[in-house]
Scaffold this active site. Structure first.
Site, PDB file in Angstrom:
ATOM      1  N   LYS A   1       0.856  -1.186   0.000  1.00  0.00           N
ATOM      2  CA  LYS A   1       0.000   0.000   0.000  1.00  0.00           C
ATOM      3  C   LYS A   1       0.887   1.229   0.000  1.00  0.00           C
ATOM      4  O   LYS A   1       1.651   1.453   0.935  1.00  0.00           O
ATOM      5  CB  LYS A   1      -0.916   0.020   1.230  1.00  0.00           C
ATOM      6  CG  LYS A   1      -1.657   1.352   1.377  1.00  0.00           C
ATOM      7  CD  LYS A   1      -2.535   1.420   2.599  1.00  0.00           C
ATOM      8  CE  LYS A   1      -2.856   2.874   2.941  1.00  0.00           C
ATOM      9  NZ  LYS A   1      -3.730   3.012   4.101  1.00  0.00           N
TER      10      LYS A   1
ATOM     11  N   GLY B   1      -8.551   8.549   9.714  1.00  0.00           N
ATOM     12  CA  GLY B   1      -8.834   8.566  11.152  1.00  0.00           C
ATOM     13  C   GLY B   1      -9.932   9.517  11.576  1.00  0.00           C
ATOM     14  O   GLY B   1     -10.196   9.664  12.767  1.00  0.00           O
TER      15      GLY B   1
ATOM     16  N   ALA C   1      -9.799   5.025   4.121  1.00  0.00           N
ATOM     17  CA  ALA C   1      -9.807   6.154   5.057  1.00  0.00           C
ATOM     18  C   ALA C   1     -11.137   6.890   5.107  1.00  0.00           C
ATOM     19  O   ALA C   1     -11.762   7.135   4.079  1.00  0.00           O
ATOM     20  CB  ALA C   1      -8.707   7.153   4.750  1.00  0.00           C
ATOM     21  N   GLY C   2     -11.543   7.219   6.311  1.00  0.00           N
ATOM     22  CA  GLY C   2     -12.686   8.089   6.528  1.00  0.00           C
ATOM     23  C   GLY C   2     -13.965   7.401   6.964  1.00  0.00           C
ATOM     24  O   GLY C   2     -14.872   8.041   7.483  1.00  0.00           O
TER      25      GLY C   2
ATOM     26  N   ASN D   1      -9.268   1.145   9.503  1.00  0.00           N
ATOM     27  CA  ASN D   1      -8.578   0.786  10.731  1.00  0.00           C
ATOM     28  C   ASN D   1      -9.260   1.443  11.931  1.00  0.00           C
ATOM     29  O   ASN D   1      -9.847   0.789  12.782  1.00  0.00           O
ATOM     30  CB  ASN D   1      -7.106   1.194  10.640  1.00  0.00           C
ATOM     31  CG  ASN D   1      -6.267   0.681  11.812  1.00  0.00           C
ATOM     32  OD1 ASN D   1      -6.767   0.242  12.836  1.00  0.00           O
ATOM     33  ND2 ASN D   1      -4.973   0.724  11.674  1.00  0.00           N
ATOM     34  N   THR D   2      -9.230   2.780  11.945  1.00  0.00           N
ATOM     35  CA  THR D   2      -9.714   3.508  13.123  1.00  0.00           C
ATOM     36  C   THR D   2     -11.187   3.238  13.429  1.00  0.00           C
ATOM     37  O   THR D   2     -11.560   3.149  14.607  1.00  0.00           O
ATOM     38  CB  THR D   2      -9.486   5.023  12.938  1.00  0.00           C
ATOM     39  OG1 THR D   2      -8.145   5.227  12.512  1.00  0.00           O
ATOM     40  CG2 THR D   2      -9.714   5.770  14.235  1.00  0.00           C
TER      41      THR D   2
END
Lengths: 260, 71
Positions: free
Chosen positions: A101, A162, A188-189, A210-211
Site C-alpha cells: 500500500k 482517522g 480512510a474516513g 482501521n480507526t
C-alpha cells in the site's frame, strides 16, 4: 454466487481490508480481525527496538503471515523517496512480497495525500515489480493516472484518515469507479457500518479501514458490523437498487379489493 | 572496552571492541536471530542471504526494521 475480489491476480473472499494499528493489545487486534473476516491486513514498517527482550511478542506472532496477506504501508512518509525506501525494506522483510500500500502524505495535520509525490513513487514501484495499491485523493483524473501507471488498485479517501467523517463526496467516488478498470477501494474516513455500506453500494470493490474498528467502544463488535455492512452493501450493489422516485408514491399492497 | 568500531543503529550509537563484524554477527548481538527484520546499511538493503558475507566497518549507519501495527 461466487463474488470474489481480485487484486493483482489473487482472489479474496472478503472485501474488507483492515489495519492493525491503534488496538489496546495484540489479543484485541487478533480478535477484531477475526471478527472482520479480513484476509488482507495492513502493517507499518518501523525501526525495531534495539535492546528489546528477545522473547517480547510481536504483531506477527498474533497474525502469522501464513494466515493473512500482509499489506505493508508507507504511513508517515512525506516524499516519494521515503515511500519507495520503506517498501523496498518491506519486500526484503516479507521475503520478496510484492503487494504493497503506497501512501505519500502532504501534511501532518490533515494526512491528505500528496498526489505529485504519490505518482512519482508509484512509477518507481511499478517499474520495480511491486503490486501497488495506492491511497489517493478522490480526484478522478489522478485516480485514472495512477491506474495508467500500472497500480493494481486505486484507493481514494472517503474523508481524512482517522476522521470517521464518512463519505464526503460520493459523486467523485462514483466517477472514479465508473472510469476504472482496476478495483477501487475506499481507504480512510469510514466511521461506522452505514458508511461502509454506502461505499459498497456505490460500487467500490472493497474498503480498507482501521480507526473505525479500533476506536469503537467495542472494536470486536464493530469489526463484525463492518463485515456485514460490506457484504450487505456489495449485495445491494450487485442486486441493483430501485430507481429513486421523488414525489411518486407507489403502494406495495394491492389497490383493489379494499373492504367497504 | 577499547572502542575499535562505532556503528549507528536505528539512530543509536553502538560501540564495539572489534574493528569489523558481519551483519550476521550484529543481528546476533542485537538478539534478532529468527526475528522477521530487514536491514539497510548506508542506505542499501542487505539481503538476508548476504548477512554472513556483509562486513560492517566503523562509521556505518544501519536501519533495522520490522512490521508493526498500522493502517
Amino acid at each position: 454466487m461466487i463474488d470474489q475480489l481480485v487484486i493483482a491476480g489473487k482472489t479474496y473472499g472478503s472485501r474488507l481490508l483492515v489495519g492493525t494499528g491503534k488496538y489496546q493489545d495484540f489479543k484485541e487486534t487478533r480478535a477484531a480481525i477475526d471478527a472482520s473476516g479480513a484476509e488482507i491486513v495492513t502493517v507499518a514498517i518501523r525501526r525495531t527496538n534495539i535492546g528489546q527482550h528477545a522473547d517480547e511478542p510481536s504483531l506477527l506472532d498474533y497474525l502469522p503471515p501464513e494466515e493473512f496477506t500482509y499489506l505493508p504501508n508507507t504511513a508517515g512518509c512525506y516524499s516519494a523517496d521515503d515511500a519507495v525506501r520503506t517498501l523496498r525494506l518491506a519486500r526484503e522483510l516479507l521475503d520478496g512480497h510484492t503487494l504493497v500500500k503506497l501512501e505519500v502524505l502532504g501534511d501532518s495535520k490533515t494526512l491528505y495525500p500528496n498526489v505529485i509525490e504519490t505518482i512519482a513513487a508509484a512509477k518507481t514501484l511499478v517499474k520495480e515489480g511491486f503490486d501497488v495499491m495506492v491511497y489517493t485523493s478522490d480526484d478522478p483524473i489522478i485516480a485514472k493516472q495512477l491506474e495508467d501507471i500500472g497500480c493494481c488498485a486505486v484507493m481514494p479517501l472517503a474523508s481524512l484518515i482517522g476522521s470517521g467523517m464518512g463519505i464526503l463526496n460520493p459523486w467523485n467516488l462514483q466517477i472514479i469507479i465508473e472510469n476504472a478498470t482496476v478495483p477501487v477501494l475506499v481507504d480512510a474516513g469510514v466511521g461506522t457500518a452505514s458508511d461502509a455500506a454506502i461505499a459498497m453500494e456505490l460500487g467500490c470493490a472493497g474498503i480498507l479501514m482501521n480507526t473505525a474498528i479500533a476506536a469503537a467502544n467495542n472494536p470486536v463488535l464493530m469489526a463484525s458490523a463492518m463485515k456485514k455492512s460490506v457484504e450487505a452493501g456489495r449485495e445491494a450493489y450487485l442486486a441493483g437498487r430501485m430507481a429513486k422516485k421523488l414525489y411518486t408514491a407507489s403502494p406495495s399492497s394491492p389497490t383493489t379489493g379494499m373492504i367497504g | 572496552m577499547i572502542v575499535k568500531m562505532q556503528l549507528v543503529v536505528n539512530g543509536n550509537i553502538k560501540q564495539f571492541d572489534v574493528s569489523q563484524m558481519t551483519v550476521a554477527q550484529l543481528v546476533s548481538e542485537l538478539q534478532f536471530v529468527g526475528k522477521r527484520i530487514a536491514v539497510e546499511c548506508n542506505g542499501e538493503i542487505v539481503p538476508k542471504s548476504q548477512y554472513a558475507q556483509s562486513i560492517l566497518r566503523d562509521g556505518d549507519t544501519l536501519e533495522v526494521v520490522g512490521a508493526v501495527g498500522g493502517g
